[in-house]
Design a protein around this motif. Structure first.
Motif, PDB file in Angstrom:
ATOM      1  N   UNK A  42       0.864  -1.181   0.000  1.00  0.00           N
ATOM      2  CA  UNK A  42       0.000   0.000   0.000  1.00  0.00           C
ATOM      3  C   UNK A  42       0.900   1.231   0.000  1.00  0.00           C
ATOM      4  N   UNK A  43       0.576   2.202  -0.852  1.00  0.00           N
ATOM      5  CA  UNK A  43       1.383   3.415  -0.915  1.00  0.00           C
ATOM      6  C   UNK A  43       0.492   4.579  -1.342  1.00  0.00           C
ATOM      7  N   UNK A  44       0.934   5.774  -1.049  1.00  0.00           N
ATOM      8  CA  UNK A  44       0.240   6.994  -1.448  1.00  0.00           C
ATOM      9  C   UNK A  44       1.173   7.833  -2.295  1.00  0.00           C
ATOM     10  N   UNK A  45       0.652   8.368  -3.379  1.00  0.00           N
ATOM     11  CA  UNK A  45       1.400   9.282  -4.253  1.00  0.00           C
ATOM     12  C   UNK A  45       0.989  10.703  -3.869  1.00  0.00           C
ATOM     13  N   UNK A  46       1.984  11.543  -3.605  1.00  0.00           N
ATOM     14  CA  UNK A  46       1.720  12.932  -3.219  1.00  0.00           C
ATOM     15  C   UNK A  46       2.570  13.867  -4.069  1.00  0.00           C
ATOM     16  N   UNK A  47       2.100  15.088  -4.243  1.00  0.00           N
ATOM     17  CA  UNK A  47       2.887  16.085  -4.965  1.00  0.00           C
ATOM     18  C   UNK A  47       3.897  16.711  -4.004  1.00  0.00           C
ATOM     19  N   UNK A  71       0.173  17.116  -1.075  1.00  0.00           N
ATOM     20  CA  UNK A  71      -1.216  16.853  -1.459  1.00  0.00           C
ATOM     21  C   UNK A  71      -1.298  15.536  -2.228  1.00  0.00           C
ATOM     22  N   UNK A  72      -2.310  14.715  -1.963  1.00  0.00           N
ATOM     23  CA  UNK A  72      -2.437  13.444  -2.680  1.00  0.00           C
ATOM     24  C   UNK A  72      -2.687  13.663  -4.167  1.00  0.00           C
ATOM     25  N   UNK A  73      -2.163  12.759  -4.984  1.00  0.00           N
ATOM     26  CA  UNK A  73      -2.340  12.832  -6.434  1.00  0.00           C
ATOM     27  C   UNK A  73      -3.327  11.744  -6.851  1.00  0.00           C
ATOM     28  N   UNK A  74      -4.538  12.168  -7.176  1.00  0.00           N
ATOM     29  CA  UNK A  74      -5.571  11.232  -7.628  1.00  0.00           C
ATOM     30  C   UNK A  74      -5.376  10.917  -9.102  1.00  0.00           C
ATOM     31  N   UNK A  75      -5.784   9.728  -9.497  1.00  0.00           N
ATOM     32  CA  UNK A  75      -5.786   9.278 -10.894  1.00  0.00           C
ATOM     33  C   UNK A  75      -4.406   9.180 -11.526  1.00  0.00           C
ATOM     34  N   UNK A  76      -3.368   9.023 -10.714  1.00  0.00           N
ATOM     35  CA  UNK A  76      -2.033   8.769 -11.269  1.00  0.00           C
ATOM     36  C   UNK A  76      -1.974   7.307 -11.703  1.00  0.00           C
ATOM     37  N   UNK A  77      -1.202   7.039 -12.714  1.00  0.00           N
ATOM     38  CA  UNK A  77      -1.010   5.678 -13.193  1.00  0.00           C
ATOM     39  C   UNK A  77       0.249   5.102 -12.554  1.00  0.00           C
ATOM     40  N   UNK A  78       0.161   3.877 -12.031  1.00  0.00           N
ATOM     41  CA  UNK A  78       1.312   3.208 -11.418  1.00  0.00           C
ATOM     42  C   UNK A  78       1.495   1.856 -12.114  1.00  0.00           C
ATOM     43  N   UNK A  87      -8.880   8.781  -4.913  1.00  0.00           N
ATOM     44  CA  UNK A  87      -8.976  10.220  -4.626  1.00  0.00           C
ATOM     45  C   UNK A  87      -8.020  10.668  -3.526  1.00  0.00           C
ATOM     46  N   UNK A  88      -7.541   9.721  -2.715  1.00  0.00           N
ATOM     47  CA  UNK A  88      -6.570  10.023  -1.665  1.00  0.00           C
ATOM     48  C   UNK A  88      -5.130   9.767  -2.120  1.00  0.00           C
ATOM     49  N   UNK A  89      -4.947   9.500  -3.411  1.00  0.00           N
ATOM     50  CA  UNK A  89      -3.618   9.243  -3.946  1.00  0.00           C
ATOM     51  C   UNK A  89      -3.082   7.858  -3.616  1.00  0.00           C
ATOM     52  N   UNK A  90      -3.939   6.995  -3.101  1.00  0.00           N
ATOM     53  CA  UNK A  90      -3.474   5.686  -2.635  1.00  0.00           C
ATOM     54  C   UNK A  90      -3.684   4.604  -3.689  1.00  0.00           C
ATOM     55  N   UNK A  91      -2.764   3.631  -3.698  1.00  0.00           N
ATOM     56  CA  UNK A  91      -2.924   2.430  -4.512  1.00  0.00           C
ATOM     57  C   UNK A  91      -2.438   1.251  -3.687  1.00  0.00           C
ATOM     58  N   UNK A  92      -2.943   0.067  -4.009  1.00  0.00           N
ATOM     59  CA  UNK A  92      -2.515  -1.138  -3.308  1.00  0.00           C
ATOM     60  C   UNK A  92      -2.658  -2.338  -4.227  1.00  0.00           C
ATOM     61  N   UNK A  93      -1.881  -3.360  -3.929  1.00  0.00           N
ATOM     62  CA  UNK A  93      -1.941  -4.607  -4.680  1.00  0.00           C
ATOM     63  C   UNK A  93      -1.242  -5.687  -3.871  1.00  0.00           C
ATOM     64  N   UNK A  94      -1.434  -6.926  -4.266  1.00  0.00           N
ATOM     65  CA  UNK A  94      -0.687  -8.055  -3.728  1.00  0.00           C
ATOM     66  C   UNK A  94       0.245  -8.544  -4.817  1.00  0.00           C
ATOM     67  N   UNK A  95       1.404  -9.042  -4.414  1.00  0.00           N
ATOM     68  CA  UNK A  95       2.355  -9.616  -5.366  1.00  0.00           C
ATOM     69  C   UNK A  95       3.229 -10.633  -4.647  1.00  0.00           C
ATOM     70  N   UNK A  96       3.808 -11.501  -5.423  1.00  0.00           N
ATOM     71  CA  UNK A  96       4.729 -12.485  -4.870  1.00  0.00           C
ATOM     72  C   UNK A  96       5.962 -11.781  -4.317  1.00  0.00           C
ATOM     73  N   UNK A  97       6.638 -12.423  -3.373  1.00  0.00           N
ATOM     74  CA  UNK A  97       7.890 -11.875  -2.849  1.00  0.00           C
ATOM     75  C   UNK A  97       8.837 -11.624  -4.009  1.00  0.00           C
TER      76      UNK A  97
END
Length: 112
Positions: free
Chosen positions: A5-10, A14-21, A51-61
């Protein structure tokens, strides 16, 4: 499998909404297989921040690379992000019978 889980900020914080990761394997730079849950449902890659600049995912080690881009964003690449699941695979999911024993309640290591 590890949840990230991470947040993208400027620069002002301020959080950056709709950024592509884009999540890539490191060092290969090829798109990684990521999941929306603990290794069952494949998630779209790239992800989009909420909208809070956050994204999350699961992945293998393993080692990953993030390529962050979007409108009014300077594309940024973060290399060698290490994901490691610190919980042993055989950690019981049922409540322990005695106090002071670790257990896995579906994502949070708890001590009773």
């Amino acid at each position: 499998m590890q949840k990230y889980i991470q947040t993208i900020a400027d620069p002002t914080g301020a959080p950056v909404a709709n950024a592509s990761v884009q999540v890539n394997n490191w060092p290969a730079g090829t798109p990684a297989t990521i999941y929306s849950d603990n290794g069952v449902t494949i998630a779209p890659n790239p992800l989009t921040t909420d909208t809070n600049g956050q994204f999350s995912f699961y992945a293998a080690n393993g080692h990953y690379q993030f390529v962050i881009s979007g409108a009014n964003i300077t594309t940024t690449t973060l290399n060698d992000i290490l994901l490691v699941d610190l919980l042993p695979a055989d950690l019981p999911t049922s409540l322990p019978s005695s106090a002071g024993q670790p257990w896995n309640n579906g994502g949070t290591l708890s001590v009773s």
